[in-house]
Every structure is written in structure tokens, then in C-alpha cells.
Design an enzyme around this catalytic site. Structure first.
Site, PDB file in Angstrom:
ATOM      1  N   HIS A   6     -42.300  30.268 -10.070  1.00  0.00           N
ATOM      2  CA  HIS A   6     -41.686  29.275  -9.187  1.00  0.00           C
ATOM      3  C   HIS A   6     -42.775  28.482  -8.448  1.00  0.00           C
ATOM      4  O   HIS A   6     -42.819  27.255  -8.541  1.00  0.00           O
ATOM      5  CB  HIS A   6     -40.773  29.995  -8.187  1.00  0.00           C
ATOM      6  CG  HIS A   6     -40.083  29.114  -7.196  1.00  0.00           C
ATOM      7  ND1 HIS A   6     -38.723  28.941  -7.184  1.00  0.00           N
ATOM      8  CD2 HIS A   6     -40.549  28.361  -6.173  1.00  0.00           C
ATOM      9  CE1 HIS A   6     -38.385  28.119  -6.209  1.00  0.00           C
ATOM     10  NE2 HIS A   6     -39.481  27.758  -5.568  1.00  0.00           N
ATOM     11  N   GLU A   7     -43.641  29.197  -7.743  1.00  0.00           N
ATOM     12  CA  GLU A   7     -44.616  28.542  -6.858  1.00  0.00           C
ATOM     13  C   GLU A   7     -45.823  27.962  -7.608  1.00  0.00           C
ATOM     14  O   GLU A   7     -46.177  26.798  -7.399  1.00  0.00           O
ATOM     15  CB  GLU A   7     -45.100  29.518  -5.779  1.00  0.00           C
ATOM     16  CG  GLU A   7     -44.009  30.006  -4.837  1.00  0.00           C
ATOM     17  CD  GLU A   7     -43.354  28.909  -4.019  1.00  0.00           C
ATOM     18  OE1 GLU A   7     -43.946  27.820  -3.839  1.00  0.00           O
ATOM     19  OE2 GLU A   7     -42.222  29.136  -3.545  1.00  0.00           O
ATOM     20  N   HIS A  11     -44.465  24.335  -8.855  1.00  0.00           N
ATOM     21  CA  HIS A  11     -44.917  23.460  -7.765  1.00  0.00           C
ATOM     22  C   HIS A  11     -46.402  23.115  -7.863  1.00  0.00           C
ATOM     23  O   HIS A  11     -46.777  21.945  -7.808  1.00  0.00           O
ATOM     24  CB  HIS A  11     -44.631  24.094  -6.402  1.00  0.00           C
ATOM     25  CG  HIS A  11     -43.181  24.278  -6.105  1.00  0.00           C
ATOM     26  ND1 HIS A  11     -42.245  23.289  -6.290  1.00  0.00           N
ATOM     27  CD2 HIS A  11     -42.498  25.344  -5.626  1.00  0.00           C
ATOM     28  CE1 HIS A  11     -41.060  23.737  -5.942  1.00  0.00           C
ATOM     29  NE2 HIS A  11     -41.185  24.992  -5.535  1.00  0.00           N
TER      30      HIS A  11
END
Length: 191
Positions: A6-7, A11
Site C-alpha cells: 500500500h505505502e 504511494h
């Protein structure tokens, strides 16, 4: 692994890749739209790719769904009532309290309905991406912090530079990645 995907896998890498694009630092000039919904939706999906690729567990988007539901209920309930309603779905009182504070932040009277509904972007973005998964070139979508709306702009898509970009390990085999997206979509009732 889901949090790393996710991170970092979403991102960080999309932000890293942005620096190679002609629109880097010039979002206004290129009339780029807000990208949060696309970014968080993709990150929510990527939190489940490992499950879909390497386990027999069902990759439910339960966290994104809970965030969406909680935001809707915050618009209808007081802080106390929201806390009572969410507690059965959140592992402990402290986590539930933090979730309610996040939802009610910015309100002057928490005994009234209302709150901040930003957390709906996780599920909305995931749904939009999964609904279009067969038509999206995910390497191009990874070219920077672009929204699906900007991805749809052919002139921007054609100018995206794909050389020297970094992609997460779970995208090394795109056929396997697409099978994971199909499983996540199917598990969550997304056509």
C-alpha cells in the site's frame, strides 16, 4: 506485506515515478485533477494483491468498506452513537475511538451528525479501478500521481515516459497481477 504494498508499492513508487514526467511540479499548467481517490483506491487494492496471489484467503476489501460505511454513519450519528455502532467491527475500544475522532475531526459539536468524509476515497477509488481493470495500462497509471480522469486524457497518456520507472514486485508478472485483480474484483462483487 499488505501495508508495504500500500505505502511503498503504490504511494511511494507513483510519487517517485512522477519526477520523470513533464507535468512534474507543473500540475496546474497541465490541468491535472486531484489524484487522491485513484491513489488510495489503487493502494487499497494493492493491500490485497499478496493475498490474492499467494494464499487461499479471500481478498475482501473489508477495511475500505468499513471506512466508507463509517463515514456515511458519521454523517448521521453523534460521536457516542457512532462509537457504539462501529465497536463491533473494530478490534478494540482504543482503535474505535481513534477512528471516530478521525471521522469527527473539524466538527464543533460532536453530539450532532456530521464529520469528515475523506475516507470514502479508498472504496470509491478501488471500485472505479477494479471496474476498469481490463482497460487500464497499469504501467502508465504508475507513471506518476495521476487520477483516472487524467489517465483518460489521451494526450497526457501518450506523453507519459515509461522508461526508468520503478514498479512494485507484484507487477513483475502482469498476467499474475491481472489474475489477482480479477480475484479481488470477483470476491467483492465488482464486475
Amino acid at each position: 506485506i499488505g501495508t508495504m504494498d500500500h505505502e511503498i508499492g503504490t504511494h511511494f513508487l507513483r510519487k517517485y515515478n512522477e519526477r520523470f514526467q513533464l507535468w512534474s511540479g507543473k500540475r496546474k499548467r497541465y490541468d491535472l485533477k486531484p489524484f487522491t481517490e485513484t491513489d488510495e483506491g489503487m493502494a487499497s487494492i494493492h493491500s490485497h494483491v499478496f493475498l490474492a496471489q499467494h494464499t487461499d484467503r479471500k481478498p475482501y476489501l473489508w477495511h475500505a468498506s468499513l471506512l466508507y460505511y463509517a463515514a456515511v454513519r458519521a454523517s448521521e450519528l453523534s460521536f457516542v452513537d457512532l462509537f457504539k455502532e462501529l465497536l463491533p467491527y473494530i478490534k478494540d475500544e482504543r482503535s474505535c475511538w481513534k477512528r471516530c475522532v478521525r471521522l469527527k475531526r473539524g466538527t464543533t459539536d460532536t453530539s450532532q451528525p456530521g464529520g469528515l468524509y475523506k475516507d470514502q476515497v479508498y472504496l470509491k477509488g478501488a471500485y472505479k479501478i477494479l471496474s476498469r481493470r481490463k482497460d487500464i495500462d497499469f504501467h502508465t497509471l504508475y507513471s506518476g500521481k495521476i487520477s483516472l480522469e487524467d489517465y483518460d486524457r489521451e494526450e497526457l497518456r501518450k506523453r507519459a515516459k515509461l522508461e526508468n520507472l520503478k514498479f512494485p514486485a507484484f507487477m513483475a508478472d502482469m498476467a499474475k497481477y491481472h489474475r489477482a485483480l480479477d480475484l479481488i474484483a470477483r470476491t467483492n462483487g465488482i464486475p
